[in-house]
Write a protein that holds these residues in place. Structure first.
Motif, short mmCIF file in Angstrom:
data_model
loop_
_atom_site.label_atom_id
_atom_site.label_comp_id
_atom_site.label_asym_id
_atom_site.label_seq_id
_atom_site.Cartn_x
_atom_site.Cartn_y
_atom_site.Cartn_z
N HIS A 195 0.85 -1.18 0.00
CA HIS A 195 0.00 0.00 0.00
C HIS A 195 0.89 1.24 0.00
O HIS A 195 2.08 1.17 0.37
CB HIS A 195 -0.92 0.01 1.23
N SER A 196 0.34 2.34 -0.42
CA SER A 196 1.09 3.59 -0.44
C SER A 196 1.08 4.22 0.94
O SER A 196 0.09 4.14 1.67
CB SER A 196 0.50 4.56 -1.46
N ASP A 197 2.19 4.87 1.27
CA ASP A 197 2.25 5.57 2.55
C ASP A 197 1.47 6.89 2.45
O ASP A 197 1.07 7.30 1.35
CB ASP A 197 3.70 5.80 2.96
N PRO A 198 1.22 7.57 3.57
CA PRO A 198 0.43 8.82 3.52
C PRO A 198 1.00 9.89 2.59
O PRO A 198 0.24 10.70 2.06
CB PRO A 198 0.44 9.28 4.98
N SER A 199 2.31 9.91 2.39
CA SER A 199 2.90 10.92 1.51
C SER A 199 2.67 10.63 0.04
O SER A 199 2.82 11.52 -0.81
CB SER A 199 4.41 11.02 1.77
N GLY A 200 2.32 9.38 -0.28
CA GLY A 200 2.10 9.00 -1.67
C GLY A 200 3.38 8.82 -2.46
O GLY A 200 3.35 8.68 -3.68
N LYS A 201 4.52 8.77 -1.77
CA LYS A 201 5.81 8.63 -2.44
C LYS A 201 6.43 7.25 -2.30
O LYS A 201 7.39 6.92 -2.99
CB LYS A 201 6.80 9.67 -1.89
N PHE A 202 5.87 6.44 -1.39
CA PHE A 202 6.47 5.14 -1.11
C PHE A 202 5.42 4.04 -1.15
O PHE A 202 4.25 4.26 -0.81
CB PHE A 202 7.16 5.14 0.26
N SER A 203 5.88 2.86 -1.54
CA SER A 203 5.07 1.65 -1.45
C SER A 203 5.60 0.83 -0.27
O SER A 203 6.81 0.60 -0.17
CB SER A 203 5.18 0.84 -2.74
N VAL A 204 4.70 0.41 0.62
CA VAL A 204 5.10 -0.29 1.84
C VAL A 204 4.40 -1.64 1.88
O VAL A 204 3.20 -1.75 1.55
CB VAL A 204 4.72 0.53 3.09
N GLY A 205 5.12 -2.68 2.26
CA GLY A 205 4.52 -4.01 2.34
C GLY A 205 5.24 -4.90 3.34
O GLY A 205 6.36 -4.59 3.77
N ASP A 206 4.56 -5.98 3.72
CA ASP A 206 5.11 -6.95 4.68
C ASP A 206 5.30 -8.30 4.01
O ASP A 206 4.53 -8.69 3.11
CB ASP A 206 4.17 -7.12 5.88
N ILE A 207 6.31 -9.02 4.47
CA ILE A 207 6.61 -10.36 3.95
C ILE A 207 6.75 -11.32 5.12
O ILE A 207 7.37 -11.00 6.13
CB ILE A 207 7.91 -10.33 3.12
N SER A 208 6.19 -12.50 4.97
CA SER A 208 6.28 -13.52 6.01
C SER A 208 7.53 -14.36 5.80
O SER A 208 7.71 -14.97 4.74
CB SER A 208 5.04 -14.42 5.98
N VAL A 209 8.40 -14.37 6.81
CA VAL A 209 9.62 -15.18 6.73
C VAL A 209 9.26 -16.66 6.63
O VAL A 209 9.83 -17.41 5.83
CB VAL A 209 10.51 -14.93 7.96
N ARG A 210 8.30 -17.08 7.42
CA ARG A 210 7.92 -18.49 7.44
C ARG A 210 7.42 -18.96 6.08
O ARG A 210 7.76 -20.05 5.62
CB ARG A 210 6.83 -18.73 8.49
N SER A 211 6.62 -18.14 5.40
CA SER A 211 6.05 -18.55 4.11
C SER A 211 7.13 -18.77 3.06
O SER A 211 6.97 -19.59 2.15
CB SER A 211 5.06 -17.51 3.61
N ILE A 212 8.25 -18.06 3.19
CA ILE A 212 9.35 -18.25 2.25
C ILE A 212 10.21 -19.45 2.64
O ILE A 212 10.55 -20.29 1.81
CB ILE A 212 10.21 -16.97 2.16
N LEU A 213 10.54 -19.54 3.93
CA LEU A 213 11.40 -20.64 4.38
C LEU A 213 10.73 -22.00 4.22
O LEU A 213 11.39 -23.00 3.99
CB LEU A 213 11.80 -20.42 5.84
N LYS A 214 9.40 -22.01 4.35
CA LYS A 214 8.67 -23.27 4.19
C LYS A 214 8.13 -23.45 2.78
O LYS A 214 7.36 -24.38 2.53
CB LYS A 214 7.53 -23.33 5.20
N ALA A 215 8.52 -22.56 1.86
CA ALA A 215 8.10 -22.63 0.46
C ALA A 215 6.58 -22.58 0.32
O ALA A 215 6.03 -23.12 -0.64
CB ALA A 215 8.66 -23.88 -0.22
N GLU A 216 5.91 -21.93 1.26
CA GLU A 216 4.46 -21.79 1.16
C GLU A 216 4.08 -20.70 0.16
O GLU A 216 3.06 -20.79 -0.51
CB GLU A 216 3.88 -21.47 2.54
N ASP A 217 4.91 -19.67 0.07
CA ASP A 217 4.67 -18.59 -0.89
C ASP A 217 6.01 -18.00 -1.32
O ASP A 217 6.37 -16.89 -0.95
CB ASP A 217 3.79 -17.50 -0.25
N PRO A 218 6.77 -18.75 -2.14
CA PRO A 218 8.10 -18.28 -2.54
C PRO A 218 8.06 -16.99 -3.36
O PRO A 218 9.07 -16.31 -3.48
CB PRO A 218 8.65 -19.45 -3.37
N GLY A 219 6.89 -16.65 -3.91
CA GLY A 219 6.78 -15.43 -4.68
C GLY A 219 7.00 -14.17 -3.85
O GLY A 219 7.25 -13.09 -4.39
N GLN A 220 6.93 -14.30 -2.52
CA GLN A 220 7.19 -13.15 -1.65
C GLN A 220 8.68 -12.79 -1.60
O GLN A 220 9.04 -11.71 -1.14
CB GLN A 220 6.69 -13.43 -0.23
#
Length: 348
Positions: A195-220
């Motif tokens: 999502h965009s931050d309040p300033s509209g200049k940045f894109s901010v997102g979260d990634i799950s470490v577990r989903s990558i390490l367990k190959a549940e969502d490697p696209g992250q």
């Protein structure tokens, strides 16, 4: 005599026809050359369009640095060649005719303008295109629970976990969520949480470490862009110390609470010397640096005679033995205040 005049007339006609043919050939040749030049210019313009569409970094101001590689084309300047030009450690590239050109700190568009100006001394209307072939100078900031936080210069295309690995990897106390902040000029983060931050200049997102390490969502495990800020917050944890088989900190993962019985199970139970009836929960006070002691009878909880108790983030379950209670508490406070000597366990 009549035959002689006819012969002369035929020769004049042949000569005129020859001149006409040569003139037509010249016209056709000139037209062909002009068409070829126009076609070459159109092709170069097409190359400019294609080059500008290669990457968001090309279009939106990627700043060049040492070891970046550029593809440069100049119309009617064959000596340029097709081989990419690598920016040297002084921030320069060396080109035919114009010699060394300083390009570090410039964008591809700015380099194109500079080269156009330099080639004006040799060509009437120089047509120059510049595109970035390899990105090898990309500042990325890593903060939080990584082995070597700070600004890192990465080379080439790298994924999130490749960058973290080059920074020494995640610390033991790293949480399950990694936060990424990206300048929108490089495009929005390709994440469902973006999502965009309040300033509209940045894109901010979260990634799950577990989903990558367990190959549940490697696209992250997304590709990192220049000037990305990667933040790895410390995990929310609960601790168990004293007379248990495996003492230390246990990551809450995506939960905000853990029960006493769950924590004892992770700690592989109490040992034979444990004084379970005198256990304590040490809970941080909201208005001071001291911890409040909450008495707990683990024996009754295990036997089902007392209800299980929920632990909050940063709680400490202290299981004493028959002697040395006060000494162990003082040692515990010292260990936790220095952040050393405590084993940390992750659920993944």
């Amino acid at each position: 005599m009549l035959r002689m005049r006819q012969f002369r007339c035929d020769r004049k006609m042949v000569g005129a026809a020859t001149l006409l043919s040569l003139s037509l050939v010249g016209v056709v040749s000139s037209a062909a050359d002009a068409h070829a030049q126009v076609k070459g210019s159109q092709q170069l313009e097409a190359d400019v369009t294609a080059a500008s569409a290669k990457s968001p970094a090309d279009r939106h101001g990627y700043v060049l640095g040492p070891q970046d590689a550029l593809t440069i084309r100049v119309l009617d300047e064959d000596d340029i060649g097709e081989k990419p030009y690598t920016v040297d450690l002084n921030g320069e590239i060396a080109l035919p005719r114009v010699g060394a050109v300083h390009v570090a700190g410039l964008t591809a568009a700015e380099v194109q303008a500079r080269l156009t100006e330099r080639y004006h001394a040799y060509l009437k209307n120089p047509v120059v295109t510049v595109s970035i072939t390899e990105y090898r100078s990309q500042p990325v900031t890593l903060l939080g629970a990584v082995a070597n936080p700070g600004v890192h210069q990465i080379e080439g295309r790298k994924t999130l976990f490749q960058v973290i690995s080059e920074a020494g990897g995640l610390k033991q106390e790293a949480g399950n969520t990694i936060q990424i902040t990206r300048e929108l000029q490089y495009g929005a983060l390709p994440l469902a949480s973006a999502h965009s931050d309040p300033s509209g200049k940045f894109s901010v997102g979260d990634i799950s470490v577990r989903s990558i390490l367990k190959a549940e969502d490697p696209g992250q495990n997304i590709a990192v862009m220049p000037y990305d800020v990667i933040t790895v917050p410390k995990a929310e944890m609960v601790y168990v110390v004293g007379a248990v088989h495996k003492s230390g900190g246990f990551v809450l993962s995506e939960r905000s609470e853990m029960s006493v019985l769950e924590l004892l199970s992770l700690a592989e139970g109490m040992d034979r010397t444990a004084g379970g009836k005198n256990a304590r929960i040490l809970r941080a006070s909201n208005d001071s640096d001291h911890r409040n002691e909450i008495p707990l009878d683990l024996n009754k909880i295990i036997q089902g005679k007392s209800p299980d108790v929920s632990l909050r983030s940063n709680d400490i379950l202290f299981v004493p033995n028959s002697t040395g209670k006060s000494a162990t508490l003082r040692a515990l406070e010292t260990i936790l205040s220095t952040g050393s000597g405590v084993a940390i366990y992750h659920p993944y």
